[in-house]
Enzyme design. Structure first.
Site, PDB file in Angstrom:
ATOM      1  N   GLU A   1       0.871  -1.156   0.000  1.00  0.00           N
ATOM      2  CA  GLU A   1       0.000   0.000   0.000  1.00  0.00           C
ATOM      3  C   GLU A   1       0.922   1.225   0.000  1.00  0.00           C
ATOM      4  O   GLU A   1       1.823   1.315   0.838  1.00  0.00           O
ATOM      5  CB  GLU A   1      -0.876   0.012   1.258  1.00  0.00           C
ATOM      6  CG  GLU A   1      -1.850   1.170   1.210  1.00  0.00           C
ATOM      7  CD  GLU A   1      -2.744   1.279   2.440  1.00  0.00           C
ATOM      8  OE1 GLU A   1      -2.700   0.388   3.309  1.00  0.00           O
ATOM      9  OE2 GLU A   1      -3.471   2.282   2.508  1.00  0.00           O
TER      10      GLU A   1
ATOM     11  N   ARG B   1       5.774 -13.013   9.441  1.00  0.00           N
ATOM     12  CA  ARG B   1       6.395 -11.735   9.125  1.00  0.00           C
ATOM     13  C   ARG B   1       7.756 -11.636   9.821  1.00  0.00           C
ATOM     14  O   ARG B   1       8.031 -12.335  10.789  1.00  0.00           O
ATOM     15  CB  ARG B   1       5.499 -10.571   9.496  1.00  0.00           C
ATOM     16  CG  ARG B   1       5.235 -10.401  10.977  1.00  0.00           C
ATOM     17  CD  ARG B   1       4.067  -9.452  11.241  1.00  0.00           C
ATOM     18  NE  ARG B   1       4.308  -8.110  10.758  1.00  0.00           N
ATOM     19  CZ  ARG B   1       3.571  -7.525   9.809  1.00  0.00           C
ATOM     20  NH1 ARG B   1       2.586  -8.151   9.236  1.00  0.00           N
ATOM     21  NH2 ARG B   1       3.829  -6.291   9.444  1.00  0.00           N
TER      22      ARG B   1
ATOM     23  N   LYS C   1       4.651   0.600   9.233  1.00  0.00           N
ATOM     24  CA  LYS C   1       4.716   1.905   8.579  1.00  0.00           C
ATOM     25  C   LYS C   1       4.090   2.989   9.442  1.00  0.00           C
ATOM     26  O   LYS C   1       4.546   4.124   9.436  1.00  0.00           O
ATOM     27  CB  LYS C   1       4.008   1.833   7.221  1.00  0.00           C
ATOM     28  CG  LYS C   1       4.871   1.206   6.152  1.00  0.00           C
ATOM     29  CD  LYS C   1       4.180   1.209   4.806  1.00  0.00           C
ATOM     30  CE  LYS C   1       3.187   0.086   4.728  1.00  0.00           C
ATOM     31  NZ  LYS C   1       2.606  -0.084   3.392  1.00  0.00           N
TER      32      LYS C   1
HETATM   33  P1  ATP Z   1       3.106  -2.513   7.934  1.00  0.00           P
HETATM   34  O1  ATP Z   1       2.311  -3.344   8.901  1.00  0.00           O
HETATM   35  O2  ATP Z   1       4.544  -2.411   8.240  1.00  0.00           O
HETATM   36  O3  ATP Z   1       2.487  -1.183   7.688  1.00  0.00           O
HETATM   37  P2  ATP Z   1       1.768  -3.665   5.795  1.00  0.00           P
HETATM   38  O4  ATP Z   1       1.591  -5.123   5.772  1.00  0.00           O
HETATM   39  O5  ATP Z   1       0.626  -2.840   6.213  1.00  0.00           O
HETATM   40  O6  ATP Z   1       3.059  -3.320   6.609  1.00  0.00           O
HETATM   41  P3  ATP Z   1       1.756  -3.461   3.007  1.00  0.00           P
HETATM   42  O7  ATP Z   1       2.190  -2.337   2.153  1.00  0.00           O
HETATM   43  O8  ATP Z   1       0.323  -3.799   3.030  1.00  0.00           O
HETATM   44  O9  ATP Z   1       2.265  -3.129   4.442  1.00  0.00           O
HETATM   45  O10 ATP Z   1       2.634  -4.750   2.731  1.00  0.00           O
HETATM   46  C1  ATP Z   1       3.044  -5.196   1.476  1.00  0.00           C
HETATM   47  C2  ATP Z   1       3.494  -6.616   1.614  1.00  0.00           C
HETATM   48  O11 ATP Z   1       4.597  -6.709   2.505  1.00  0.00           O
HETATM   49  C3  ATP Z   1       2.401  -7.508   2.179  1.00  0.00           C
HETATM   50  O12 ATP Z   1       2.327  -8.661   1.375  1.00  0.00           O
HETATM   51  C4  ATP Z   1       2.862  -7.824   3.558  1.00  0.00           C
HETATM   52  O13 ATP Z   1       2.458  -9.100   3.940  1.00  0.00           O
HETATM   53  C5  ATP Z   1       4.377  -7.729   3.454  1.00  0.00           C
HETATM   54  N1  ATP Z   1       4.983  -7.353   4.728  1.00  0.00           N
HETATM   55  C6  ATP Z   1       4.749  -6.255   5.465  1.00  0.00           C
HETATM   56  N2  ATP Z   1       5.455  -6.273   6.611  1.00  0.00           N
HETATM   57  C7  ATP Z   1       6.175  -7.418   6.609  1.00  0.00           C
HETATM   58  C8  ATP Z   1       7.103  -8.030   7.516  1.00  0.00           C
HETATM   59  N3  ATP Z   1       7.431  -7.456   8.657  1.00  0.00           N
HETATM   60  N4  ATP Z   1       7.643  -9.218   7.166  1.00  0.00           N
HETATM   61  C9  ATP Z   1       7.325  -9.789   6.006  1.00  0.00           C
HETATM   62  N5  ATP Z   1       6.459  -9.292   5.118  1.00  0.00           N
HETATM   63  C10 ATP Z   1       5.877  -8.115   5.405  1.00  0.00           C
HETATM   64 MG    MG Z   2      -1.055  -2.092   6.068  1.00  0.00          MG
END
Ligand code: ATP
Ligand code: MG
Length: 551
Positions: free
Chosen positions: A33, A258, A268
């Site tokens: 995102e 994760r 984020k």
């Molecule tokens: P955050 O929780 O840090 O804001 P998010 O999952 O909301 O991260 P996205 O932009 O939706 O952020 O994530 C893009 C991809 O990265 C998704 O497929 C998510 O599963 C993966 N991802 C995010 N954080 C991690 C992590 N700590 N380890 C592995 N994969 C991750």
């Molecule tokens: Mg998110």
């Protein structure tokens, strides 16, 4: 090193799917995102998705999951592209989920027509209260039994902007008594009168993640949709959306653990808080676990890839020691980075028996562990700088560096002995008077006597002034990193700046050049603040490590 990420459980699944005919090709996607910069956790996901597809001659899409106008921005879109490319991966296709809004809308109309979705008047709070719990079923919304015609009309009016934010939602009609709370008539669309970075003001209704994501995957023909474990309970809803929306392609969702790292916040939302509250100096502050922060700190893409491969992909949550990431950058730079001397906190030394106005050039290897890198010239003269901490007037036991009457080796040069000290009016030592022994020149094979200490130095007349930025963990508490109070654990000493000198042979270093400074660690020329007249070096990592990779 063995590529562990490719010998993971997902690889077994893909192998099985290809064998059984469930799939005849593989397409994965990385779906960020665009509401912040990528962090090291995303790197794990990027590496996993791209390498998995690559291994089976498949494709990987970069897809911006831009369904929430309030938080998204093109600045983030651009930074994400840059970071993925920098990590070493090229997407086969680039997509924006917002380009599917029309199709998503049409599929929602299909759901309504099938009696599988309804416009609901309940507020977000009412929906939450009526959702039930793990032990109690949820309650049906009074709007649940609206006719198809009424729902179609209301959904159309939602789209036309006739309602305010929160006044109505579109919900799936599934099962308010489902043991899986995600299946209790989840919200599919909400109203948000906001300008979207891609679609502008065209839409005022936006699809929710659980509805949008499976459709995005299906529209793109993704076969294996890999996400983190917290979405495991959403999988039945993922499959429901694909089935009830009658999508031609049927993607499947798989979950993995994760990445968590000690002393590191990795969401984020929290990283944005650090930026917005000026705890750090932007998303690419070298203390940040963002890809751009790591890059600016001096981490290489190769080190990050090797780190991700080593930690592998599992289905159980765990926390990785931050020392492990440091281990991989040391490994990567060990043979690549030129070695040189830098004095971070200078103390002047005068070699009283060295001829005035004479400068000799000493020769040393650029990297003794990698002879192919050749040799370098190091000037030596009567005036030098050494490190303040390499001298003390009152040495404690076992102190082998300089003190009055003691002799040490100057790295790559001669033995020197301290005879006199000069102090300022406050009593601070500001200059040392030493003598050198010409017989002891480095490389001359001198065996006359031994000294216990070796210290580094820089010749004064040609020394190049430089700023050094030394970093410590941004978050002090190892495990509190997920607490709401993480800001209270910010390390007040996460950045210490000093001003000193480097050898003249690196004075023309380009931004992002990396060096090993003798005894101090690996440093990177800061890409933003370093100029030819004011060199700035970021310490990537010190030399010492207590971390061992288990074989
Ligand atoms: P955050 O929780 O840090 O804001 P998010 O999952 O909301 O991260 P996205 O932009 O939706 O952020 O994530 C893009 C991809 O990265 C998704 O497929 C998510 O599963 C993966 N991802 C995010 N954080 C991690 C992590 N700590 N380890 C592995 N994969 C991750
Ligand atoms: Mg998110």
């Amino acid at each position: 090193m063995e590529n562990k990420s490719s010998s993971n459980f997902l690889k077994n699944i893909v192998t099985e799917d290809l064998k059984s005919g469930k799939a005849d090709h593989i397409i994965t996607r990385f779906p960020p995102e665009p509401n912040g910069y990528l962090h090291i956790g995303h790197a794990k996901s990027i590496i996993l998705n791209f390498e998995l597809a690559d291994e089976f001659n498949g494709k990987t899409h970069l897809r911006f999951d831009d369904t929430n106008p309030a938080k998204e921005d093109t600045e983030y879109v651009e930074s994400i592209k840059e970071d993925v490319l920098w990590l070493g991966y090229e997407w086969d296709d680039l997509f924006f989920a917002s380009n599917y809004f029309e199709e998503m809308y049409n599929r929602a109309v299909l759901l309504i027509k099938k009696g599988k979705a309804y416009a609901c008047d309940s507020t977000a709070e009412e929906i939450r209260l009526m959702r039930g719990s793990l032990t109690e079923p949820g309650q049906r919304s009074p709007s649940r039994d609206r006719s198809v015609e009424e729902n179609l009309a209301l959904f159309e009016r939602m789209r036309q902007g006739e309602f305010k934010d929160g006044e109505k939602v579109l919900r799936a009609k599934i099962d308010m008594a489902s043991p899986n709370i995600n299946m209790r008539d989840p919200v599919l669309y909400r109203i948000a009168h906001a300008t979207h970075h891609n679609t502008g003001d065209k839409w005022c209704i936006y699809p929710m993640y659980d509805y949008a994501h499976p459709l995005e995957d299906a529209i793109e023909g993704v076969t294996h949709s890999i996400c983190t474990l917290e979405f495991e309970d959403h999988r039945p809803l993922y499959d429901w959306v694909i089935r009830e929306c009658e999508m031609d392609n049927v993607p499947h969702q798989y979950e993995f653990a994760r990445l968590n790292i000690t002393n590191t916040v990795m969401s984020k939302r929290k990283l944005k808080q650090l930026v917005d509250e000026h705890v750090v100096d932007g998303w690419d502050d070298p203390r940040m676990p963002t890809i751009s922060g790591l890059r600016r700190r001096g981490y290489t893409a190769e080190a990050i890839r090797n780190f991700a491969r080593e930690i592998g992909v599992a289905r159980a949550d765990s926390v990785v020691d931050s020392k492990m990431l440091e281990h991989f950058i040391r490994e990567d730079l060990k043979l690549k980075a030129p070695r040189t001397m830098a004095v971070l906190e200078p103390l002047k030394v005068v070699i009283t028996n060295y001829p005035e106005a004479q400068i000799e050039m000493l020769e040393a290897e650029v990297n003794p562990e990698n002879p192919e890198m050749g040799t370098r010239q190091i000037p030596f003269s009567r005036e030098l700088y050494i490190e303040q901490e390499d001298f003390t007037e009152n040495p404690p036991a076992k102190y082998h560096r300089l003190f009055p009457g003691n002799e040490v080796r100057l790295k790559n040069a001669y033995f020197i002995k301290c005879n006199d000290i000069v102090k300022d009016e406050t009593g601070k030592v500001i200059e040392l008077h030493c003598t050198y022994d010409p017989e002891t020149k480095s490389g001359s094979g001198f065996t006359g006597r031994k000294v216990k200490g070796t210290i580094h130095w820089v010749e004064a007349s040609q020394a190049v002034p430089a700023e050094f930025r030394l970093y410590e963990a941004l978050i002090l508490d190892e495990d509190m990193t997920d607490e709401a109070s993480f800001l209270e654990h910010v390390n007040p000493k996460s950045l210490e700046i000093s001003h000193g000198f480097v050898e003249p042979n690196i004075k023309d270093s380009k931004p992002q050049s990396k060096f090993q400074f003798f005894r101090h660690g690996y440093f990177n020329v800061d890409p933003l603040n370093s100029t030819h007249d004011h060199l700035v070096f970021n310490r990537i990592v010190s030399l010492k490590s207590s971390f061992e990779v288990k074989k």
